[in-house]
Design an enzyme around this catalytic site. Sequence first.
Site, PDB file in Angstrom:
ATOM      1  N   ASP A 101       1.105  -0.947  -0.018  1.00 18.95           N
ATOM      2  CA  ASP A 101       0.149  -0.063  -0.121  1.00 18.95           C
ATOM      3  C   ASP A 101       0.872   1.298   0.021  1.00 18.95           C
ATOM      4  O   ASP A 101       1.482   1.710  -0.978  1.00 18.95           O
ATOM      5  CB  ASP A 101      -0.991   0.014   1.410  1.00 18.95           C
ATOM      6  CG  ASP A 101      -1.962   0.972   1.368  1.00 18.95           C
ATOM      7  OD1 ASP A 101      -2.662   1.188   0.222  1.00 18.95           O
ATOM      8  OD2 ASP A 101      -2.084   1.579   2.573  1.00 18.95           O
ATOM      9  N   THR A 105       5.806  -0.435   5.130  1.00 18.62           N
ATOM     10  CA  THR A 105       6.061  -1.901   5.672  1.00 18.62           C
ATOM     11  C   THR A 105       7.450  -2.608   5.194  1.00 18.62           C
ATOM     12  O   THR A 105       8.327  -2.968   5.637  1.00 18.62           O
ATOM     13  CB  THR A 105       5.030  -2.936   5.932  1.00 18.62           C
ATOM     14  OG1 THR A 105       3.802  -2.024   6.336  1.00 18.62           O
ATOM     15  CG2 THR A 105       5.206  -4.000   6.725  1.00 18.62           C
ATOM     16  N   LEU A 106       7.305  -2.756   3.757  1.00 21.92           N
ATOM     17  CA  LEU A 106       8.308  -3.364   3.014  1.00 21.92           C
ATOM     18  C   LEU A 106       9.342  -2.785   2.867  1.00 21.92           C
ATOM     19  O   LEU A 106      10.414  -3.355   2.875  1.00 21.92           O
ATOM     20  CB  LEU A 106       7.753  -3.672   1.582  1.00 21.92           C
ATOM     21  CG  LEU A 106       7.243  -4.924   1.015  1.00 21.92           C
ATOM     22  CD1 LEU A 106       8.393  -5.859   1.200  1.00 21.92           C
ATOM     23  CD2 LEU A 106       6.334  -5.615   2.187  1.00 21.92           C
ATOM     24  N   LYS A 129      -0.925  -1.482  -4.650  1.00 23.58           N
ATOM     25  CA  LYS A 129      -1.850  -0.295  -4.973  1.00 23.58           C
ATOM     26  C   LYS A 129      -1.000   0.644  -4.971  1.00 23.58           C
ATOM     27  O   LYS A 129      -0.561   1.322  -4.127  1.00 23.58           O
ATOM     28  CB  LYS A 129      -2.603  -0.133  -3.802  1.00 23.58           C
ATOM     29  CG  LYS A 129      -3.685  -1.182  -3.237  1.00 23.58           C
ATOM     30  CD  LYS A 129      -4.415  -0.308  -2.142  1.00 23.58           C
ATOM     31  CE  LYS A 129      -4.984  -1.284  -1.024  1.00 23.58           C
ATOM     32  NZ  LYS A 129      -5.705  -0.526   0.100  1.00 23.58           N
TER      33      LYS A 129
HETATM   34  P1  IMP Z   1       1.727  -0.540   3.882  1.00 17.99           P
HETATM   35  O1  IMP Z   1       2.852  -0.259   4.702  1.00 17.99           O
HETATM   36  O2  IMP Z   1       1.113   0.794   3.832  1.00 17.99           O
HETATM   37  O3  IMP Z   1       2.321  -0.682   2.385  1.00 17.99           O
HETATM   38  O4  IMP Z   1       0.757  -1.532   4.414  1.00 17.99           O
HETATM   39  C1  IMP Z   1       0.892  -2.789   3.848  1.00 17.99           C
HETATM   40  C2  IMP Z   1       0.063  -3.669   4.706  1.00 17.99           C
HETATM   41  O5  IMP Z   1      -1.147  -2.948   5.035  1.00 17.99           O
HETATM   42  C3  IMP Z   1      -0.341  -5.042   4.254  1.00 17.99           C
HETATM   43  O6  IMP Z   1       0.547  -5.991   4.532  1.00 17.99           O
HETATM   44  C4  IMP Z   1      -1.690  -5.187   4.860  1.00 17.99           C
HETATM   45  O7  IMP Z   1      -1.279  -5.865   6.065  1.00 17.99           O
HETATM   46  C5  IMP Z   1      -2.230  -3.823   5.088  1.00 17.99           C
HETATM   47  N1  IMP Z   1      -3.192  -3.504   3.874  1.00 17.99           N
HETATM   48  C6  IMP Z   1      -2.859  -2.614   3.070  1.00 17.99           C
HETATM   49  N2  IMP Z   1      -4.067  -2.505   2.268  1.00 17.99           N
HETATM   50  C7  IMP Z   1      -4.880  -3.474   2.712  1.00 17.99           C
HETATM   51  C8  IMP Z   1      -5.924  -3.764   2.144  1.00 17.99           C
HETATM   52  O8  IMP Z   1      -6.566  -3.256   1.161  1.00 17.99           O
HETATM   53  N3  IMP Z   1      -6.559  -4.841   2.911  1.00 17.99           N
HETATM   54  C9  IMP Z   1      -6.048  -5.418   3.685  1.00 17.99           C
HETATM   55  N4  IMP Z   1      -5.062  -5.088   4.399  1.00 17.99           N
HETATM   56  C10 IMP Z   1      -4.311  -3.957   3.810  1.00 17.99           C
END
Ligand code: IMP
Length: 176
Positions: A101, A105-106, A129
């Site tokens: 997203d 995190t990654l 996304k």
């Molecule tokens: P990031 O650090 O914003 O990239 O978040 C990634 C994490 O957010 C993923 O591993 C999911 O646990 C959670 N996440 C982000 N988007 C969604 C979604 O549409 N549905 C469910 N979990 C999501």
Amino acid sequence: MKEVLHQVYSTEEVDKVISGIAEQINRDYEGKELHLICILRGSVFFCVDLAKKLTMPVSMDFMAASSYGNEVTSSGQLSITKDLDDEIEGKHCLIIEDIIDSGNTLKKVKELLAARNPESLKICTLLDKPSRREVEVKVDYTGFEIPDKFVVGYGLDYAQKYRNLPYLAEVEFVEN
Ligand code: IMP
Ligand code: MG
């Protein structure tokens, strides 16, 4: 508010996309051993189904890292609640993620693992996304690119629910 689910990808579509990713990985790592790093909890279904389609010797380890609570927005804060059990030094490692997203995190997980001197370190995600990205992350294998919608099923949750759905669904939040 309650959730109404709308299927976006069927079980068959998910399976087909995973087969496609597995073919690429089988080509790219031919003759090598591969260490899968599954990011709990959302990636478990994807990681297991992908692993069954891989043809090289595969090992697996699990790490819990999260930048989300029970909300749909990212705090950008990473907490490692379960670290890997095994060393990754000298191994070809592939991080398996459910969805990328903001990328927060990654990016942090990859930096943390890169410091442990793996032979190689790549990222594989079922869903991406790209329009939500806040930090740059190089994604090596992607299943589905989706718009800015909240999705559940096939491992992904909303407030810990719906992980067990065998398909991917978009969540619509409606008044009770
Ligand atoms: P990031 O650090 O914003 O990239 O978040 C990634 C994490 O957010 C993923 O591993 C999911 O646990 C959670 N996440 C982000 N988007 C969604 C979604 O549409 N549905 C469910 N979990 C999501
Ligand atoms: Mg996750």
